[in-house]
Each structure stands twice: as C-alpha cells, then as structure tokens.
Design a protein around this motif. Structure first.
Motif, PDB file in Angstrom:
ATOM      1  N   TYR A  31       0.829  -1.205   0.000  1.00  0.00           N
ATOM      2  CA  TYR A  31       0.000   0.000   0.000  1.00  0.00           C
ATOM      3  C   TYR A  31       0.869   1.263   0.000  1.00  0.00           C
ATOM      4  CZ  TYR A  31      -2.923   3.754   1.808  1.00  0.00           C
ATOM      5  OH  TYR A  31      -3.556   4.957   1.980  1.00  0.00           O
ATOM      6  N   SER A  32       1.879   1.269   0.869  1.00  0.00           N
ATOM      7  CA  SER A  32       2.755   2.438   0.962  1.00  0.00           C
ATOM      8  C   SER A  32       3.557   2.643  -0.319  1.00  0.00           C
ATOM      9  CB  SER A  32       3.711   2.288   2.149  1.00  0.00           C
ATOM     10  OG  SER A  32       3.004   2.217   3.350  1.00  0.00           O
ATOM     11  N   PHE A  33       3.996   1.539  -0.910  1.00  0.00           N
ATOM     12  CA  PHE A  33       4.767   1.621  -2.154  1.00  0.00           C
ATOM     13  C   PHE A  33       3.908   2.153  -3.302  1.00  0.00           C
ATOM     14  CE2 PHE A  33       6.444  -0.387  -6.037  1.00  0.00           C
ATOM     15  CZ  PHE A  33       7.728   0.137  -6.018  1.00  0.00           C
ATOM     16  N   ARG A  34       2.685   1.652  -3.404  1.00  0.00           N
ATOM     17  CA  ARG A  34       1.782   2.089  -4.476  1.00  0.00           C
ATOM     18  C   ARG A  34       1.302   3.525  -4.277  1.00  0.00           C
ATOM     19  NH1 ARG A  34      -2.312  -2.008  -6.889  1.00  0.00           N
ATOM     20  NH2 ARG A  34      -0.822  -2.924  -8.309  1.00  0.00           N
ATOM     21  N   LYS A  35       1.154   3.918  -3.015  1.00  0.00           N
ATOM     22  CA  LYS A  35       0.697   5.271  -2.713  1.00  0.00           C
ATOM     23  C   LYS A  35       1.708   6.294  -3.224  1.00  0.00           C
ATOM     24  CE  LYS A  35      -0.330   8.167   1.256  1.00  0.00           C
ATOM     25  NZ  LYS A  35      -0.326   8.234   2.706  1.00  0.00           N
ATOM     26  N   GLY A  36       2.972   5.923  -3.169  1.00  0.00           N
ATOM     27  CA  GLY A  36       4.005   6.829  -3.660  1.00  0.00           C
ATOM     28  C   GLY A  36       4.391   7.859  -2.631  1.00  0.00           C
ATOM     29  N   TYR A  37       5.165   8.791  -3.074  1.00  0.00           N
ATOM     30  CA  TYR A  37       5.691   9.823  -2.184  1.00  0.00           C
ATOM     31  C   TYR A  37       4.804  11.051  -2.216  1.00  0.00           C
ATOM     32  CZ  TYR A  37       8.503  13.520  -0.371  1.00  0.00           C
ATOM     33  OH  TYR A  37       8.922  14.587   0.361  1.00  0.00           O
ATOM     34  N   SER A  38       4.544  11.598  -1.060  1.00  0.00           N
ATOM     35  CA  SER A  38       3.848  12.878  -0.977  1.00  0.00           C
ATOM     36  C   SER A  38       4.344  13.594   0.268  1.00  0.00           C
ATOM     37  CB  SER A  38       2.337  12.683  -0.906  1.00  0.00           C
ATOM     38  OG  SER A  38       1.999  11.993   0.265  1.00  0.00           O
ATOM     39  N   GLY A  39       4.491  14.875   0.172  1.00  0.00           N
ATOM     40  CA  GLY A  39       4.905  15.640   1.329  1.00  0.00           C
ATOM     41  C   GLY A  39       6.270  16.291   1.154  1.00  0.00           C
ATOM     42  N   ASP A  40       6.879  16.591   2.278  1.00  0.00           N
ATOM     43  CA  ASP A  40       8.149  17.297   2.314  1.00  0.00           C
ATOM     44  C   ASP A  40       9.282  16.424   1.772  1.00  0.00           C
ATOM     45  OD1 ASP A  40      10.157  19.053   2.836  1.00  0.00           O
ATOM     46  OD2 ASP A  40      10.034  18.904   5.016  1.00  0.00           O
ATOM     47  N   SER A  41      10.074  16.966   0.858  1.00  0.00           N
ATOM     48  CA  SER A  41      11.135  16.181   0.223  1.00  0.00           C
ATOM     49  C   SER A  41      12.239  15.788   1.195  1.00  0.00           C
ATOM     50  CB  SER A  41      11.728  16.964  -0.954  1.00  0.00           C
ATOM     51  OG  SER A  41      12.361  18.141  -0.483  1.00  0.00           O
ATOM     52  N   ARG A  42      12.367  16.487   2.308  1.00  0.00           N
ATOM     53  CA  ARG A  42      13.404  16.137   3.279  1.00  0.00           C
ATOM     54  C   ARG A  42      13.084  14.829   3.995  1.00  0.00           C
ATOM     55  NH1 ARG A  42      13.374  21.661   6.422  1.00  0.00           N
ATOM     56  NH2 ARG A  42      11.211  21.259   6.003  1.00  0.00           N
ATOM     57  N   LEU A  43      11.834  14.408   3.988  1.00  0.00           N
ATOM     58  CA  LEU A  43      11.435  13.170   4.656  1.00  0.00           C
ATOM     59  C   LEU A  43      11.460  11.962   3.722  1.00  0.00           C
ATOM     60  CD1 LEU A  43       8.443  14.447   6.813  1.00  0.00           C
ATOM     61  CD2 LEU A  43      10.793  14.012   7.529  1.00  0.00           C
TER      62      LEU A  43
END
Length: 95
Positions: A31-43
């Motif tokens: 789920y986390s992998f498919r959701k992808g990245y969102s938010g602050d790039s430093r995290l």
C-alpha cells in the motif's frame, strides 16, 4: 529428572499470528509503495526506509513462522534437517 512437555509449541496452533503479522506487513508495504511519495522532500529517505523495513519485516516474520511451524527451533535442528536431505539425495557430507 523428567523433561516437562512444552505445551506452548504444539506444532499446529500458535504460529498463525506469525502468518497474520507477515501478511499485514506485506499489505502495508505494498500500500505504501503504491501510494508513492507525498509531502516534504526532506522526509523522502525516512519514508523509503520505512517502506523497505515493512518488506524486510514481512519476510522475516514469514521465515521465522515457517521454521517454527515446521519444528526447526535451533541451528542444530536445521543442521540435522540438512543432513537428512543430503543423505536422502545420496550426497556425501562435508566432513
């Protein structure tokens, strides 16, 4: 002195939760992998490490659960299993 039977590891029940934990970790990782990245790039590195940890954890719990359910509780048990497999295949041991 008599050995007391260990009723905690009866070989059938009690390891279902290892499989459940493995399944939950794997599903959460996917789920986390498919959701992808969102938010602050430093995290981003922290989030990537978290997703990778879910996959590693799922693999570890599945492996430990499989070993425990099949009766392998120590390194000695694993070595004996390997010797039995080699002798069944007709392969000589190492020494």
């Amino acid at each position: 002195m008599e050995e007391q039977p260990n009723n905690n590891n009866d070989g059938s029940g009690g390891y279902w939760w290892w499989a459940a934990a493995s399944g939950v970790q794997l599903a959460w990782g996917i789920y986390s992998f498919r959701k992808g990245y969102s938010g602050d790039s430093r995290l981003m590195p922290l989030k990537a490490f978290g997703v990778a940890s879910l996959f590693v954890g799922a693999t570890a719990t599945a492996t430990i659960g499989t070993f425990s359910a099949s009766g392998i509780h120590s390194v000695k048990d694993a070595v004996e299993l390997g010797e039995n497999i080699r002798s069944g295949l007709g392969v000589k041991g190492r020494g």
